[in-house]
Design an enzyme around this catalytic site. Sequence first.
Site, PDB file in Angstrom:
ATOM      1  N   ASP A 168     -16.900  16.035 -12.726  1.00 17.80           N
ATOM      2  CA  ASP A 168     -18.018  15.126 -12.520  1.00 17.80           C
ATOM      3  C   ASP A 168     -18.712  15.551 -11.226  1.00 17.80           C
ATOM      4  O   ASP A 168     -18.529  16.676 -10.773  1.00 17.80           O
ATOM      5  CB  ASP A 168     -17.562  13.657 -12.516  1.00 17.80           C
ATOM      6  CG  ASP A 168     -16.505  13.355 -11.451  1.00 17.80           C
ATOM      7  OD1 ASP A 168     -16.369  14.140 -10.488  1.00 17.80           O
ATOM      8  OD2 ASP A 168     -15.810  12.321 -11.585  1.00 17.80           O
ATOM      9  N   SER A 179      -8.272  10.131  -4.947  1.00 17.59           N
ATOM     10  CA  SER A 179      -8.504  10.454  -6.355  1.00 17.59           C
ATOM     11  C   SER A 179      -8.056  11.856  -6.747  1.00 17.59           C
ATOM     12  O   SER A 179      -7.800  12.113  -7.930  1.00 17.59           O
ATOM     13  CB  SER A 179      -9.986  10.297  -6.697  1.00 17.59           C
ATOM     14  OG  SER A 179     -10.788  11.102  -5.849  1.00 17.59           O
ATOM     15  N   HIS A 206     -15.394  15.501  -8.484  1.00 17.67           N
ATOM     16  CA  HIS A 206     -14.014  15.959  -8.687  1.00 17.67           C
ATOM     17  C   HIS A 206     -13.955  17.268  -9.477  1.00 17.67           C
ATOM     18  O   HIS A 206     -14.657  17.408 -10.485  1.00 17.67           O
ATOM     19  CB  HIS A 206     -13.214  14.898  -9.439  1.00 17.67           C
ATOM     20  CG  HIS A 206     -13.212  13.568  -8.764  1.00 17.67           C
ATOM     21  ND1 HIS A 206     -14.064  12.543  -9.140  1.00 17.67           N
ATOM     22  CD2 HIS A 206     -12.470  13.088  -7.737  1.00 17.67           C
ATOM     23  CE1 HIS A 206     -13.854  11.488  -8.355  1.00 17.67           C
ATOM     24  NE2 HIS A 206     -12.891  11.797  -7.503  1.00 17.67           N
TER      25      HIS A 206
END
Length: 349
Positions: free
Chosen positions: A324, A37, A327
């Site tokens: 978040d 990610s 991340h």
Amino acid sequence: MKLQILCLALVLIAVEANAVKQGINVTIPALIVFGDSIMDTGNNNNLPTLLKCNFPPYGKDYPGGFATGRFSDGRVPSDLIAEKLGLAKTLPAYMNPYLKPEDLLKGVTFASGGTGYDPLTAKIMSVISVWDQLIYFKEYISKIKRHFGEEKAKEILEHSFFLVVSSSNDLAHTYLAQAHRYDRTSYANFLADSAVHFVKELHKLGARKIGVFSAVPVGCVPLQRTVFGGFFTRGCNQPLNNMAKQFNARLSPALDSLDKELDGVILYINVYDTLFDMIQHPKKYGFEVADKGCCGKGLLTISYMCNSLNPFTCSNSSAYIFWDSYHPTERAYQVIVDNLLEKYLSKVY
């Protein structure tokens, strides 16, 4: 005449040096990225997985405010590095169904949020494993050959910068499912050995300038601090950070050996120390908050929990290291990229 030639040569050298300094691409035609990610720019959007972020407030600081499938408030390192190389301001996701052949020329990312070096990680999350990303890479090279010829494909393979970024999901999540087979040290070693194998396979396919990110201090992300850091103290999950350090201790010398053994350049890129220092000393880097994310209350919020209905999302994400609970923000990524590229990029030109 000789003097004129010498003067011209000096001028050309000066121009090239200045181009590198200004972030203008001199010899790198494309950026090709594999991983999770941190580098995903939208490959998960059309997958049957819960790990998605193509909805607000993700992307609120992205150009136009669009939620593109990047796990951040804005751009991610694959974008920022592409920009530093003078290629483009954003790097397309290979799985984007609207990509045209010419969009492939400056590179793509195959990265898929939630994946890892352990094949079980991708299975658990229903995302694209790094090994399947290699299959898509073969398809990518075939498309380059078909549309632009063998010479262009050869140029991309030999001169592009290839980045491999993974391990966080393996360490933080899949280890728990593999604890019956491994202890913490042996699992970290297994992941590092898998990373080395991945690099060898990528090299076999023709890549010659390969950088591999270290593991990050994943024990310090807000989610880990909330779950394992103590109710009042919310400290870093030290056993998890120790696994990351073990992974790095195994990976770094192995990649150094590989760099000597194989033709081309193979780099170990130490991200751990920079991010850890940012988390421990946020004000040094101009941040105010390091222990929770901007989205929602920032303690456990991730993916669908980070949504436009959540009233607690901060207004100034650039003050936060994390977007978040897992991340970093675009600004945090920018600090990391700026710190690392000056150190490592000169080695791939």
